[in-house]
Design a protein around this motif. Structure first.
Motif, PDB file in Angstrom:
ATOM      1  N   THR A 227       9.464  10.585  14.701  1.00 54.67           N
ATOM      2  CA  THR A 227       9.384  11.101  13.406  1.00 54.67           C
ATOM      3  C   THR A 227       8.838  10.023  12.258  1.00 54.67           C
ATOM      4  OG1 THR A 227      11.171  12.575  13.522  1.00 54.67           O
ATOM      5  CG2 THR A 227      10.597  11.959  11.176  1.00 54.67           C
ATOM      6  N   VAL A 228       9.438   8.832  12.531  1.00 51.94           N
ATOM      7  CA  VAL A 228       9.440   7.598  11.738  1.00 51.94           C
ATOM      8  C   VAL A 228       7.699   7.103  11.674  1.00 51.94           C
ATOM      9  CG1 VAL A 228       9.776   5.231  11.228  1.00 51.94           C
ATOM     10  CG2 VAL A 228      11.485   6.871  11.530  1.00 51.94           C
TER      11      VAL A 228
ATOM     12  N   PRO B  48       4.647   8.735  12.131  1.00 49.71           N
ATOM     13  CA  PRO B  48       3.817   9.475  11.372  1.00 49.71           C
ATOM     14  C   PRO B  48       4.425   9.554   9.834  1.00 49.71           C
ATOM     15  CG  PRO B  48       5.214  10.817  12.832  1.00 49.71           C
ATOM     16  CD  PRO B  48       5.292   9.340  13.155  1.00 49.71           C
ATOM     17  N   VAL B  49       5.581   9.446   9.568  1.00 49.94           N
ATOM     18  CA  VAL B  49       5.995   9.354   8.385  1.00 49.94           C
ATOM     19  C   VAL B  49       5.612   8.150   7.461  1.00 49.94           C
ATOM     20  CG1 VAL B  49       8.041   9.217   6.788  1.00 49.94           C
ATOM     21  CG2 VAL B  49       7.951  11.101   8.426  1.00 49.94           C
ATOM     22  N   LEU B  50       5.862   7.062   8.017  1.00 48.75           N
ATOM     23  CA  LEU B  50       5.206   5.819   7.494  1.00 48.75           C
ATOM     24  C   LEU B  50       3.484   5.896   7.093  1.00 48.75           C
ATOM     25  CD1 LEU B  50       7.246   3.136   9.444  1.00 48.75           C
ATOM     26  CD2 LEU B  50       7.804   3.954   6.962  1.00 48.75           C
ATOM     27  N   LYS B  51       3.061   6.343   8.058  1.00 51.18           N
ATOM     28  CA  LYS B  51       1.514   6.603   7.998  1.00 51.18           C
ATOM     29  C   LYS B  51       1.204   7.424   6.740  1.00 51.18           C
ATOM     30  CE  LYS B  51      -2.694   7.491  10.549  1.00 51.18           C
ATOM     31  NZ  LYS B  51      -3.243   7.996  11.746  1.00 51.18           N
ATOM     32  N   MET B  52       1.856   8.722   6.379  1.00 50.06           N
ATOM     33  CA  MET B  52       1.574   9.659   5.699  1.00 50.06           C
ATOM     34  C   MET B  52       2.159   8.991   4.194  1.00 50.06           C
ATOM     35  SD  MET B  52       3.029  12.945   7.395  1.00 50.06           S
ATOM     36  CE  MET B  52       2.700  14.196   6.225  1.00 50.06           C
ATOM     37  N   THR B  53       3.387   8.225   4.321  1.00 47.17           N
ATOM     38  CA  THR B  53       3.858   7.642   2.912  1.00 47.17           C
ATOM     39  C   THR B  53       2.923   6.588   2.212  1.00 47.17           C
ATOM     40  OG1 THR B  53       5.425   6.556   4.101  1.00 47.17           O
ATOM     41  CG2 THR B  53       6.295   8.434   3.181  1.00 47.17           C
ATOM     42  N   LYS B  54       2.334   5.797   3.281  1.00 47.42           N
ATOM     43  CA  LYS B  54       1.449   4.707   3.045  1.00 47.42           C
ATOM     44  C   LYS B  54       0.084   5.289   2.212  1.00 47.42           C
ATOM     45  CE  LYS B  54      -0.034   0.487   2.969  1.00 47.42           C
ATOM     46  NZ  LYS B  54       0.757  -0.561   2.086  1.00 47.42           N
ATOM     47  N   LYS B  55      -0.370   6.435   2.653  1.00 47.97           N
ATOM     48  CA  LYS B  55      -1.088   6.907   2.278  1.00 47.97           C
ATOM     49  C   LYS B  55      -1.228   7.508   0.877  1.00 47.97           C
ATOM     50  CE  LYS B  55      -5.496   8.998   2.455  1.00 47.97           C
ATOM     51  NZ  LYS B  55      -6.772   8.257   2.316  1.00 47.97           N
ATOM     52  N   VAL B  56       0.104   8.321   0.770  1.00 45.69           N
ATOM     53  CA  VAL B  56       0.204   8.716  -0.844  1.00 45.69           C
ATOM     54  C   VAL B  56       0.455   7.765  -1.639  1.00 45.69           C
ATOM     55  CG1 VAL B  56       2.391   9.756  -2.145  1.00 45.69           C
ATOM     56  CG2 VAL B  56       1.690  10.655   0.316  1.00 45.69           C
ATOM     57  N   LYS B  57       0.994   6.436  -1.290  1.00 51.60           N
ATOM     58  CA  LYS B  57       1.046   5.145  -2.243  1.00 51.60           C
ATOM     59  C   LYS B  57      -0.291   4.992  -2.485  1.00 51.60           C
ATOM     60  CE  LYS B  57       3.071   0.704  -2.980  1.00 51.60           C
ATOM     61  NZ  LYS B  57       4.035   0.189  -2.402  1.00 51.60           N
ATOM     62  N   GLU B  58      -1.319   4.716  -1.593  1.00 50.40           N
ATOM     63  CA  GLU B  58      -2.658   4.302  -1.923  1.00 50.40           C
ATOM     64  C   GLU B  58      -3.292   4.818  -2.811  1.00 50.40           C
ATOM     65  OE1 GLU B  58      -4.210   4.003   2.119  1.00 50.40           O
ATOM     66  OE2 GLU B  58      -3.229   2.242   2.427  1.00 50.40           O
ATOM     67  N   LEU B  59      -3.236   6.276  -2.757  1.00 52.19           N
ATOM     68  CA  LEU B  59      -3.762   7.441  -3.430  1.00 52.19           C
ATOM     69  C   LEU B  59      -3.152   7.574  -4.899  1.00 52.19           C
ATOM     70  CD1 LEU B  59      -3.654  10.706  -0.991  1.00 52.19           C
ATOM     71  CD2 LEU B  59      -5.832   9.352  -1.708  1.00 52.19           C
ATOM     72  N   GLU B  60      -1.981   7.225  -4.854  1.00 55.50           N
ATOM     73  CA  GLU B  60      -1.297   7.158  -6.314  1.00 55.50           C
ATOM     74  C   GLU B  60      -1.612   5.844  -7.160  1.00 55.50           C
ATOM     75  OE1 GLU B  60       2.965   7.624  -6.234  1.00 55.50           O
ATOM     76  OE2 GLU B  60       2.971   9.569  -5.569  1.00 55.50           O
ATOM     77  N   LEU B  61      -1.937   4.894  -6.327  1.00 53.59           N
ATOM     78  CA  LEU B  61      -2.258   3.394  -6.783  1.00 53.59           C
ATOM     79  C   LEU B  61      -3.993   3.717  -7.508  1.00 53.59           C
ATOM     80  CD1 LEU B  61      -0.926   0.778  -4.537  1.00 53.59           C
ATOM     81  CD2 LEU B  61       0.049   1.612  -6.893  1.00 53.59           C
ATOM     82  N   LYS B  62      -4.659   4.542  -6.816  1.00 55.72           N
ATOM     83  CA  LYS B  62      -6.233   4.641  -6.995  1.00 55.72           C
ATOM     84  C   LYS B  62      -6.029   5.743  -8.219  1.00 55.72           C
ATOM     85  CE  LYS B  62     -10.462   6.957  -5.085  1.00 55.72           C
ATOM     86  NZ  LYS B  62     -10.851   7.769  -3.926  1.00 55.72           N
TER      87      LYS B  62
END
Length: 290
Positions: free
Chosen positions: A94-95, A97-111
Motif C-alpha cells: 500500500t505505502v 503507490p500511496v506515497l507516489k500519489m500524494t507526492k503528485k497531489v502536492k505538486e499539483l497543489e503547489l502549481k
C-alpha cells in the motif's frame, strides 16, 4: 490495608505500561517520509503531516496499519507472528503507490497556488487542475478504506477494539471538538492580514471586501460544514466495518462538496486580488512566505 492495595494497583499499572512498546520500531521511516515530501508549500499553515494531509479525508479516519505496528503501546495488542507479517504485507503493497500519489497531489497543489496567487491566472482556467487533484485525493481515500478493511480482517474483535482506542487517544489530537475539516487544496488566506489590520484598506476596498465576504464566505463555509458531517458519518460506518464500495456514495459526496467549496474559494481569492493594489497584493505574498 486498603491503601496497600491501591498502591499495589498503581504500581502494577505503571509496570505494565513500562513494558508496552511498539511492535515494530519506526526507525528512520519518518526521515524517509520527510525526504519524499520535500518542503511544505509557501501558503501551508501549521505542521505538514505527509502523506496524510493529501487524502480526501485526512483527519476523520484512523490509519490502522501504522498504529498496529508502530504505536508506542502496540505490543499490548499481542499480535501473533502471522498477524504482524500480514499487516507488514499490507503496508508493503500500500505505502509505495500511496506515497507516489500524494507526492503528485502536492505538486499539483503547489502549481495551483503558483498559478492563482502568484501568477494571477483566471480562476476558471484552474478548474481542470482542481478536478485532477480531487480525483487523486478520492482515489487515495478509497485505498485507505481498503487498508482499514484489510487490517481489521487480520485482527480479533478485541484487538480491533483496542486499536481503535489508540486511534481516538492520539497525543496530537486536538482537545477541542470544534468544527474542523480540511479544504481540498491548501491556498493562501490574505483575508487574515486584512482582518488584523496589517493590510490597510481604504473605504471603497472595505465595501467591496464586505460584499465578497457576505456573498461567498457563507457559501464556502456551508459546503465545508456539510462535508464535515458526511466525513463523520463515513468515519462511523468504517469503524463498524463498512467497505469502500459500501461508502462510495459518501466519498463521492465529500469530493463533490469539497470541489464546490474550493471553486468558491478560488473565485473569492481572485476577487480579493483584484480589489487590492499591486503593492498590497505583494505585501500579502511577502507576509505569507514567512
Amino acid at each position: 490495608m486498603k491503601k496497600h492495595y491501591i498502591a499495589l494497583a498503581i504500581m502494577t499499572g505503571l509496570t505494565l505500561q513500562s513494558f508496552a512498546e511498539p511492535v515494530v520500531p519506526r526507525g528512520d521511516f519518518t526521515k524517509k517520509l520527510k525526504k519524499v515530501a520535500g518542503e511544505p508549500g509557501q501558503f501551508y499553515f501549521g505542521k505538514e503531516v505527509f502523506p496524510k494531509d493529501y487524502f480526501l479525508v485526512p483527519r476523520n479516519l484512523p490509519f490502522l496499519a501504522g498504529l498496529s505496528l508502530h504505536h508506542p503501546k502496540s505490543s499490548t495488542l499481542k499480535l501473533s507472528k502471522e498477524q504482524i507479517e500480514g499487516i507488514q504485507k499490507i503496508k508493503k503493497t500500500t505505502v509505495p503507490p500511496v506515497l507516489k500519489m500524494t507526492k503528485k497531489v502536492k505538486e499539483l497543489e503547489l502549481k495551483l497556488a503558483q498559478n492563482i496567487a502568484i501568477d494571477t491566472s483566471k480562476a476558471e482556467d484552474q478548474f481542470g487542475l482542481v478536478d485532477e487533484i480531487a480525483k487523486i485525493r478520492t482515489d487515495l481515500t478509497k485505498a485507505h478504506l481498503k487498508c482499514i478493511n484489510e487490517v481489521r480482517a487480520i485482527l480479533t474483535k478485541e484487538q480491533y477494539k483496542k486499536l481503535l482506542k489508540y486511534a481516538t487517544n492520539m497525543k496530537h489530537k486536538p482537545k477541542s471538538n470544534k468544527f474542523k475539516v480540511d479544504e481540498l487544496v491548501f491556498l493562501p488566506h490574505p483575508g487574515k492580514f486584512i482582518k488584523k489590520g496589517i493590510i490597510d484598506l481604504n473605504k471603497d476596498q472595505k465595501e467591496k471586501l464586505s460584499k465578497i465576504k457576505s456573498t461567498l464566505v457563507p457559501k464556502f463555509q456551508g459546503k465545508l460544514r456539510e462535508a464535515f458531517d458526511v466525513e463523520n458519518k463515513l468515519r462511523r460506518k468504517v469503524a463498524k466495518g463498512a467497505t469502500a464500495i459500501e461508502v462510495k456514495g459518501l466519498l463521492d459526496k465529500i469530493e463533490k462538496l469539497k470541489r464546490e467549496s474550493i471553486d468558491i474559494r478560488i473565485g473569492a481569492l481572485d476577487k480579493i486580488r483584484q480589489l487590492l493594489t499591486q503593492e498590497q497584493w505583494k505585501k500579502v505574498n511577502k507576509l505569507t512566505y514567512k
